[in-house]
Design a protein around this motif. Structure first.
Motif, PDB file in Angstrom:
ATOM      1  N   ASP A   1      39.204  38.164  32.747  1.00  0.00           N
ATOM      2  CA  ASP A   1      40.275  38.131  33.412  1.00  0.00           C
ATOM      3  C   ASP A   1      40.657  39.239  33.962  1.00  0.00           C
ATOM      4  N   MET A   2      40.899  39.848  35.143  1.00  0.00           N
ATOM      5  CA  MET A   2      41.414  40.930  35.518  1.00  0.00           C
ATOM      6  C   MET A   2      42.691  41.145  35.253  1.00  0.00           C
TER       7      MET A   2
ATOM      8  N   ASP B   1      39.855  37.264  40.782  1.00  0.00           N
ATOM      9  CA  ASP B   1      40.090  38.104  39.640  1.00  0.00           C
ATOM     10  C   ASP B   1      39.768  37.383  38.366  1.00  0.00           C
TER      11      ASP B   1
ATOM     12  N   LYS C   1      46.316  39.370  26.251  1.00  0.00           N
ATOM     13  CA  LYS C   1      46.393  40.149  27.701  1.00  0.00           C
ATOM     14  C   LYS C   1      47.502  41.066  27.440  1.00  0.00           C
TER      15      LYS C   1
HETATM   16 MG   LIG Z   1      44.239  37.978  36.367  1.00  0.00          MG
END
Ligand SMILES: [Mg+2]
Length: 404
Positions: free
Chosen positions: A9-10, A103, A157
Protein backbone atom coordinates in the motif's frame (compact mmCIF):
# COMPACT_ATOMS: atom_id res chain seq x y z
CA UNK A 1 0.31 -25.27 2.63
CA UNK A 2 -0.35 -21.68 3.62
CA UNK A 3 0.33 -19.08 0.98
CA UNK A 4 2.53 -16.03 1.45
CA UNK A 5 0.50 -13.00 0.35
CA UNK A 6 1.63 -9.41 0.60
CA UNK A 7 -0.43 -6.23 0.45
CA UNK A 8 1.63 -3.31 -0.80
CA UNK A 9 0.00 0.00 0.00
CA UNK A 10 1.65 3.22 -1.15
CA UNK A 11 1.68 5.88 1.60
CA UNK A 12 -0.33 9.03 0.72
CA UNK A 13 0.44 8.12 -2.88
CA UNK A 14 -0.46 11.25 -4.87
CA UNK A 15 0.95 13.56 -2.20
CA UNK A 16 4.17 11.53 -2.00
CA UNK A 17 4.67 11.75 -5.77
CA UNK A 18 4.21 15.54 -5.62
CA UNK A 19 6.55 15.99 -2.67
CA UNK A 20 9.18 13.84 -4.37
CA UNK A 21 9.02 16.10 -7.44
CA UNK A 22 9.00 19.26 -5.36
CA UNK A 23 11.54 18.79 -2.52
CA UNK A 24 10.85 22.09 -0.68
CA UNK A 25 7.48 20.58 0.27
CA UNK A 26 9.17 17.75 2.15
CA UNK A 27 8.04 17.53 5.77
CA UNK A 28 5.33 20.18 5.24
CA UNK A 29 1.58 19.59 5.37
CA UNK A 30 0.36 19.27 1.77
CA UNK A 31 -2.62 17.82 -0.03
CA UNK A 32 -3.37 16.97 -3.62
CA UNK A 33 -6.65 18.49 -4.81
CA UNK A 34 -8.56 18.78 -8.08
CA UNK A 35 -8.10 21.75 -10.42
CA UNK A 36 -11.70 22.67 -9.88
CA UNK A 37 -11.97 25.19 -7.03
CA UNK A 38 -14.70 23.13 -5.40
CA UNK A 39 -13.46 19.56 -5.45
CA UNK A 40 -12.36 17.87 -2.26
CA UNK A 41 -8.96 16.74 -1.01
CA UNK A 42 -7.79 13.64 -2.83
CA UNK A 43 -4.60 12.85 -0.98
CA UNK A 44 -3.31 14.65 2.12
CA UNK A 45 0.30 14.05 3.21
CA UNK A 46 0.91 12.42 6.59
CA UNK A 47 2.03 15.79 7.96
CA UNK A 48 -1.38 17.19 7.02
CA UNK A 49 -3.13 14.12 8.46
CA UNK A 50 -1.51 14.80 11.81
CA UNK A 51 -3.67 17.97 11.95
CA UNK A 52 -6.79 15.88 11.41
CA UNK A 53 -6.96 16.59 7.68
CA UNK A 54 -8.57 13.71 5.78
CA UNK A 55 -9.30 12.60 2.22
CA UNK A 56 -12.68 13.89 1.07
CA UNK A 57 -12.59 17.16 3.06
CA UNK A 58 -13.20 20.48 1.35
CA UNK A 59 -10.24 22.83 1.02
CA UNK A 60 -11.91 25.26 3.40
CA UNK A 61 -12.34 22.62 6.10
CA UNK A 62 -8.71 21.52 5.67
CA UNK A 63 -7.46 25.12 5.92
CA UNK A 64 -9.36 25.55 9.16
CA UNK A 65 -7.60 22.58 10.73
CA UNK A 66 -4.23 23.34 9.22
CA UNK A 67 -3.80 26.96 8.09
CA UNK A 68 -0.35 26.36 6.56
CA UNK A 69 -1.42 23.46 4.36
CA UNK A 70 -0.24 23.69 0.73
CA UNK A 71 -2.59 22.50 -2.00
CA UNK A 72 -1.19 20.91 -5.14
CA UNK A 73 -3.30 20.36 -8.23
CA UNK A 74 -3.52 16.70 -9.20
CA UNK A 75 -1.55 15.53 -12.19
CA UNK A 76 -3.00 12.14 -13.14
CA UNK A 77 -0.31 11.32 -15.68
CA UNK A 78 2.38 11.36 -13.02
CA UNK A 79 0.44 8.94 -10.82
CA UNK A 80 -0.42 6.46 -13.56
CA UNK A 81 3.17 6.41 -14.71
CA UNK A 82 4.42 5.89 -11.12
CA UNK A 83 1.91 3.04 -10.78
CA UNK A 84 3.30 1.38 -13.91
CA UNK A 85 6.84 1.72 -12.55
CA UNK A 86 5.80 0.09 -9.26
CA UNK A 87 4.27 -2.82 -11.18
CA UNK A 88 7.53 -3.25 -13.10
CA UNK A 89 9.43 -3.51 -9.83
CA UNK A 90 6.93 -6.00 -8.37
CA UNK A 91 7.32 -8.20 -11.44
CA UNK A 92 10.97 -8.68 -10.52
CA UNK A 93 9.76 -10.48 -7.36
CA UNK A 94 6.80 -12.52 -8.64
CA UNK A 95 4.55 -12.92 -11.66
CA UNK A 96 1.48 -13.11 -9.38
CA UNK A 97 0.36 -9.51 -9.01
CA UNK A 98 -3.13 -8.16 -8.47
CA UNK A 99 -3.40 -4.45 -9.18
CA UNK A 100 -6.12 -3.66 -6.68
CA UNK A 101 -6.10 0.09 -7.30
CA UNK A 102 -3.69 2.77 -8.46
CA UNK A 103 -1.75 2.55 -5.18
CA UNK A 104 -2.51 -0.90 -3.74
CA UNK A 105 -1.25 -4.26 -4.90
CA UNK A 106 -1.58 -7.84 -3.69
CA UNK A 107 1.23 -10.20 -4.60
CA UNK A 108 1.68 -13.93 -4.05
CA UNK A 109 5.29 -14.80 -3.25
CA UNK A 110 4.63 -18.33 -1.91
CA UNK A 111 6.98 -19.90 -4.41
CA UNK A 112 9.37 -17.04 -5.12
CA UNK A 113 10.31 -15.52 -1.74
CA UNK A 114 12.93 -18.25 -1.20
CA UNK A 115 14.97 -16.57 -3.92
CA UNK A 116 15.25 -13.49 -1.70
CA UNK A 117 15.06 -14.84 1.86
CA UNK A 118 12.24 -14.92 4.39
CA UNK A 119 8.95 -13.18 3.56
CA UNK A 120 10.06 -10.23 5.75
CA UNK A 121 13.45 -9.96 4.02
CA UNK A 122 11.66 -10.06 0.66
CA UNK A 123 9.26 -7.30 1.76
CA UNK A 124 12.19 -5.13 2.88
CA UNK A 125 13.83 -5.60 -0.53
CA UNK A 126 10.57 -4.57 -2.24
CA UNK A 127 10.25 -1.49 -0.03
CA UNK A 128 13.88 -0.53 -0.71
CA UNK A 129 13.53 -1.07 -4.46
CA UNK A 130 10.45 1.17 -4.62
CA UNK A 131 12.08 3.80 -2.44
CA UNK A 132 15.45 3.80 -4.22
CA UNK A 133 14.16 3.65 -7.78
CA UNK A 134 11.04 5.79 -7.45
CA UNK A 135 11.56 7.77 -4.26
CA UNK A 136 8.22 6.63 -2.86
CA UNK A 137 7.37 5.13 0.55
CA UNK A 138 5.02 2.22 1.03
CA UNK A 139 3.75 -0.10 3.73
CA UNK A 140 3.68 -3.86 3.31
CA UNK A 141 1.42 -6.30 5.14
CA UNK A 142 2.27 -10.00 5.04
CA UNK A 143 -0.03 -12.90 5.81
CA UNK A 144 -1.57 -16.04 4.32
CA UNK A 145 -4.63 -14.43 2.73
CA UNK A 146 -5.61 -11.06 1.27
CA UNK A 147 -7.87 -9.96 4.14
CA UNK A 148 -5.14 -10.44 6.75
CA UNK A 149 -2.42 -8.96 4.52
CA UNK A 150 -4.56 -5.85 4.10
CA UNK A 151 -5.25 -5.62 7.83
CA UNK A 152 -1.50 -6.05 8.44
CA UNK A 153 -0.55 -3.09 6.23
CA UNK A 154 -3.30 -0.89 7.72
CA UNK A 155 -1.89 -1.77 11.11
CA UNK A 156 1.50 -0.18 10.56
CA UNK A 157 1.26 2.84 8.25
CA UNK A 158 3.20 4.76 7.01
CA UNK A 159 6.49 3.26 5.83
CA UNK A 160 5.81 0.09 7.80
CA UNK A 161 6.01 -3.65 7.60
CA UNK A 162 3.82 -6.02 9.57
CA UNK A 163 3.13 -9.74 9.53
CA UNK A 164 0.03 -11.54 10.73
CA UNK A 165 0.52 -15.22 11.46
CA UNK A 166 -1.77 -17.67 13.17
CA UNK A 167 -0.05 -16.92 16.49
CA UNK A 168 -0.79 -13.18 16.60
CA UNK A 169 -3.90 -13.21 14.39
CA UNK A 170 -6.61 -13.09 17.04
CA UNK A 171 -4.89 -10.49 19.18
CA UNK A 172 -4.41 -8.20 16.15
CA UNK A 173 -7.82 -8.52 14.51
CA UNK A 174 -9.98 -8.95 17.63
CA UNK A 175 -9.96 -5.27 18.72
CA UNK A 176 -10.59 -3.84 15.21
CA UNK A 177 -13.79 -1.88 14.76
CA UNK A 178 -15.88 -3.69 12.12
CA UNK A 179 -16.29 -0.34 10.34
CA UNK A 180 -12.56 -0.24 9.61
CA UNK A 181 -12.37 -3.70 8.08
CA UNK A 182 -11.95 -4.13 4.34
CA UNK A 183 -15.14 -5.70 2.94
CA UNK A 184 -17.50 -4.44 5.66
CA UNK A 185 -19.24 -1.36 4.28
CA UNK A 186 -20.83 1.53 6.19
CA UNK A 187 -24.38 0.16 6.12
CA UNK A 188 -23.37 -3.29 7.43
CA UNK A 189 -21.16 -1.69 10.10
CA UNK A 190 -24.08 0.42 11.22
CA UNK A 191 -26.33 -2.63 11.50
CA UNK A 192 -23.66 -4.51 13.43
CA UNK A 193 -23.07 -1.55 15.74
CA UNK A 194 -26.79 -1.37 16.40
CA UNK A 195 -26.72 -5.01 17.45
CA UNK A 196 -23.94 -4.19 19.90
CA UNK A 197 -21.25 -5.74 17.72
CA UNK A 198 -18.44 -3.22 17.55
CA UNK A 199 -15.28 -5.23 16.94
CA UNK A 200 -14.23 -8.31 15.00
CA UNK A 201 -13.83 -9.94 18.44
CA UNK A 202 -17.52 -9.23 19.18
CA UNK A 203 -18.46 -10.54 15.75
CA UNK A 204 -16.60 -13.74 16.44
CA UNK A 205 -18.87 -14.50 19.39
CA UNK A 206 -21.98 -14.48 17.18
CA UNK A 207 -23.22 -17.77 15.75
CA UNK A 208 -23.14 -18.66 12.08
CA UNK A 209 -26.89 -19.21 12.04
CA UNK A 210 -27.60 -15.79 13.47
CA UNK A 211 -25.38 -14.04 10.91
CA UNK A 212 -26.72 -16.13 8.07
CA UNK A 213 -30.30 -15.41 9.11
CA UNK A 214 -29.59 -11.71 9.32
CA UNK A 215 -27.35 -11.15 6.28
CA UNK A 216 -27.82 -14.22 4.04
CA UNK A 217 -24.73 -15.48 2.23
CA UNK A 218 -22.85 -12.35 3.22
CA UNK A 219 -23.40 -13.38 6.86
CA UNK A 220 -21.30 -16.47 6.18
CA UNK A 221 -18.57 -14.22 4.90
CA UNK A 222 -18.74 -12.06 8.03
CA UNK A 223 -18.51 -15.21 10.15
CA UNK A 224 -15.31 -16.15 8.30
CA UNK A 225 -13.86 -12.64 8.38
CA UNK A 226 -14.13 -12.50 12.17
CA UNK A 227 -11.90 -15.60 12.20
CA UNK A 228 -9.40 -14.16 9.74
CA UNK A 229 -10.53 -16.55 7.02
CA UNK A 230 -10.37 -15.00 3.57
CA UNK A 231 -9.58 -15.37 -0.08
CA UNK A 232 -5.95 -16.14 -0.92
CA UNK A 233 -6.22 -15.95 -4.69
CA UNK A 234 -4.25 -13.09 -6.19
CA UNK A 235 -6.11 -12.16 -9.35
CA UNK A 236 -3.59 -11.47 -12.09
CA UNK A 237 -4.74 -9.19 -14.94
CA UNK A 238 -5.30 -12.08 -17.35
CA UNK A 239 -7.76 -13.66 -14.90
CA UNK A 240 -9.49 -10.45 -14.01
CA UNK A 241 -13.20 -10.11 -14.59
CA UNK A 242 -14.36 -7.27 -16.75
CA UNK A 243 -15.38 -4.08 -14.99
CA UNK A 244 -18.89 -4.38 -13.61
CA UNK A 245 -19.77 -0.82 -14.48
CA UNK A 246 -18.18 2.11 -16.23
CA UNK A 247 -18.81 5.64 -15.08
CA UNK A 248 -17.65 9.25 -14.89
CA UNK A 249 -18.63 12.09 -12.63
CA UNK A 250 -17.90 15.79 -12.40
CA UNK A 251 -18.21 18.55 -9.82
CA UNK A 252 -19.35 21.86 -11.30
CA UNK A 253 -17.73 25.22 -10.89
CA UNK A 254 -21.06 26.49 -9.58
CA UNK A 255 -24.06 24.68 -8.15
CA UNK A 256 -27.03 24.77 -10.50
CA UNK A 257 -30.57 23.49 -10.83
CA UNK A 258 -30.96 24.73 -14.41
CA UNK A 259 -32.07 21.61 -16.23
CA UNK A 260 -30.66 22.76 -19.56
CA UNK A 261 -27.23 23.30 -18.08
CA UNK A 262 -27.40 19.92 -16.34
CA UNK A 263 -28.35 18.25 -19.62
CA UNK A 264 -25.26 19.69 -21.26
CA UNK A 265 -23.08 18.27 -18.49
CA UNK A 266 -24.84 14.94 -18.93
CA UNK A 267 -23.89 14.98 -22.60
CA UNK A 268 -20.23 15.42 -21.73
CA UNK A 269 -20.40 12.63 -19.12
CA UNK A 270 -22.32 10.31 -21.47
CA UNK A 271 -19.73 10.88 -24.16
CA UNK A 272 -16.92 9.89 -21.81
CA UNK A 273 -18.73 6.78 -20.61
CA UNK A 274 -19.71 5.72 -24.13
CA UNK A 275 -16.17 6.22 -25.33
CA UNK A 276 -14.78 3.98 -22.60
CA UNK A 277 -17.38 1.30 -23.27
CA UNK A 278 -16.47 1.24 -26.92
CA UNK A 279 -12.76 1.25 -26.19
CA UNK A 280 -13.28 -1.90 -24.13
CA UNK A 281 -15.69 -3.34 -26.66
CA UNK A 282 -18.55 -3.40 -24.15
CA UNK A 283 -22.24 -2.59 -24.19
CA UNK A 284 -24.60 -2.22 -21.26
CA UNK A 285 -28.30 -2.04 -20.60
CA UNK A 286 -28.57 -0.15 -17.31
CA UNK A 287 -27.81 3.57 -16.99
CA UNK A 288 -27.42 5.18 -13.57
CA UNK A 289 -27.42 8.85 -12.69
CA UNK A 290 -25.79 10.06 -9.48
CA UNK A 291 -26.75 13.47 -8.11
CA UNK A 292 -24.99 15.32 -5.31
CA UNK A 293 -26.76 18.35 -3.90
CA UNK A 294 -25.19 21.51 -2.59
CA UNK A 295 -25.60 20.03 0.92
CA UNK A 296 -23.55 16.99 -0.18
CA UNK A 297 -26.64 14.74 0.03
CA UNK A 298 -26.03 12.16 -2.70
CA UNK A 299 -28.26 9.61 -4.37
CA UNK A 300 -28.36 7.40 -7.46
CA UNK A 301 -31.31 6.47 -9.71
CA UNK A 302 -31.07 3.95 -12.47
CA UNK A 303 -32.99 2.76 -15.46
CA UNK A 304 -32.68 -0.54 -17.32
CA UNK A 305 -33.75 -1.20 -20.87
CA UNK A 306 -33.90 -4.36 -22.98
CA UNK A 307 -31.29 -3.35 -25.52
CA UNK A 308 -27.53 -3.26 -24.92
CA UNK A 309 -26.18 0.16 -25.84
CA UNK A 310 -22.90 2.06 -26.07
CA UNK A 311 -23.64 5.16 -28.13
CA UNK A 312 -23.37 8.62 -26.59
CA UNK A 313 -26.82 9.54 -27.86
CA UNK A 314 -28.67 6.67 -26.22
CA UNK A 315 -26.84 6.88 -22.92
CA UNK A 316 -27.45 10.63 -22.83
CA UNK A 317 -31.15 10.18 -23.57
CA UNK A 318 -31.59 7.72 -20.69
CA UNK A 319 -29.60 9.91 -18.32
CA UNK A 320 -31.81 12.89 -19.25
CA UNK A 321 -34.96 10.77 -18.74
CA UNK A 322 -33.79 9.91 -15.24
CA UNK A 323 -32.92 13.55 -14.53
CA UNK A 324 -36.39 14.65 -15.65
CA UNK A 325 -37.99 12.16 -13.27
CA UNK A 326 -36.21 13.71 -10.29
CA UNK A 327 -37.74 16.62 -8.46
CA UNK A 328 -34.58 18.60 -7.66
CA UNK A 329 -34.78 19.80 -4.07
CA UNK A 330 -31.54 21.76 -4.09
CA UNK A 331 -28.96 23.10 -6.54
CA UNK A 332 -26.74 20.31 -7.85
CA UNK A 333 -23.02 20.15 -7.11
CA UNK A 334 -22.03 16.97 -8.90
CA UNK A 335 -23.45 14.62 -11.52
CA UNK A 336 -22.28 11.13 -12.42
CA UNK A 337 -23.30 8.79 -15.21
CA UNK A 338 -22.53 5.09 -15.27
CA UNK A 339 -23.51 2.08 -17.34
CA UNK A 340 -23.79 -1.42 -15.87
CA UNK A 341 -25.06 -4.91 -16.76
CA UNK A 342 -22.28 -5.10 -19.27
CA UNK A 343 -21.47 -7.61 -21.94
CA UNK A 344 -19.14 -7.85 -24.91
CA UNK A 345 -20.37 -5.86 -27.85
CA UNK A 346 -21.38 -8.08 -30.76
CA UNK A 347 -21.60 -5.41 -33.41
CA UNK A 348 -22.71 -6.96 -36.64
CA UNK A 349 -24.23 -4.01 -38.37
CA UNK A 350 -27.40 -2.07 -37.77
CA UNK A 351 -30.96 -2.53 -38.68
CA UNK A 352 -31.51 1.17 -39.18
CA UNK A 353 -29.45 3.59 -41.23
CA UNK A 354 -29.80 6.29 -38.56
CA UNK A 355 -28.31 3.99 -35.92
CA UNK A 356 -25.40 3.13 -38.18
CA UNK A 357 -24.69 6.79 -38.82
CA UNK A 358 -24.55 7.47 -35.08
CA UNK A 359 -22.23 4.57 -34.55
CA UNK A 360 -19.88 5.83 -37.24
CA UNK A 361 -19.92 9.34 -35.82
CA UNK A 362 -19.00 7.97 -32.39
CA UNK A 363 -16.18 5.90 -33.87
CA UNK A 364 -14.72 8.95 -35.60
CA UNK A 365 -14.99 11.05 -32.42
CA UNK A 366 -13.25 8.28 -30.44
CA UNK A 367 -10.42 8.17 -32.91
CA UNK A 368 -9.88 11.91 -32.93
CA UNK A 369 -9.88 12.18 -29.16
CA UNK A 370 -7.54 9.23 -28.80
CA UNK A 371 -5.09 10.95 -31.16
CA UNK A 372 -5.40 14.54 -30.01
CA UNK A 373 -6.81 14.32 -26.50
CA UNK A 374 -10.24 14.70 -24.98
CA UNK A 375 -10.67 18.34 -25.75
CA UNK A 376 -9.86 18.10 -29.46
CA UNK A 377 -13.39 17.51 -30.65
CA UNK A 378 -16.76 17.70 -29.01
CA UNK A 379 -20.42 18.46 -29.53
CA UNK A 380 -21.20 22.10 -30.25
CA UNK A 381 -23.33 22.36 -27.10
CA UNK A 382 -20.35 21.25 -25.03
CA UNK A 383 -17.96 23.84 -26.40
CA UNK A 384 -19.49 26.34 -23.96
CA UNK A 385 -18.90 24.14 -20.94
CA UNK A 386 -15.85 25.24 -19.06
CA UNK A 387 -13.46 22.31 -18.86
CA UNK A 388 -11.91 21.22 -15.62
CA UNK A 389 -8.73 19.28 -15.42
CA UNK A 390 -9.82 15.90 -14.21
CA UNK A 391 -8.40 13.96 -11.32
CA UNK A 392 -7.91 10.30 -11.76
CA UNK A 393 -10.22 8.02 -9.81
CA UNK A 394 -8.52 5.90 -7.15
CA UNK A 395 -10.09 2.88 -8.85
CA UNK A 396 -7.97 3.53 -11.94
CA UNK A 397 -5.98 0.52 -13.10
CA UNK A 398 -3.52 0.39 -15.95
CA UNK A 399 -4.76 -1.79 -18.81
CA UNK A 400 -2.58 -4.58 -20.07
CA UNK A 401 -0.35 -4.69 -16.98
CA UNK A 402 0.79 -8.11 -18.13
CA UNK A 403 2.96 -6.50 -20.77
CA UNK A 404 5.21 -4.64 -18.39
MG1 LIG B 1 -2.42 4.08 -0.07
Amino acid sequence: MNKVIMHIDMDAFFASVEVRDNPPLKGKPTAVVGANERTVLVSPSYEARSFGVRTGMTKTAAKKLCPLIKFIVADSKKYTSACREIIKILYTFTPYIEVYSIDEFFIDVTNSHHLFGTPEQTAIMIKDAIKNKLGLPCTIGISYNKLLAKIASDNNKPDGLFTIEEENRDSVIGPLDVASVWGIGPSTSKKLHNMGIRTLGDLRKVSYNFLHGRFGAYGGLLYNMSRGIGDDEVVTPDKEERAKSIGHSMTFKEDTRDINVLKVYLLELSRKVAERLRRENLTGRCVALTVRYKSFQTFTRQKSIDAFINTTGRIHKLACDILKSIDLKEPVRLLGVSVSILRQSDYKGFLFKEEEKKHKLDAVLDEISSMYGDEAITFASLAKVKKHKRIISPAWRPSGTRNY
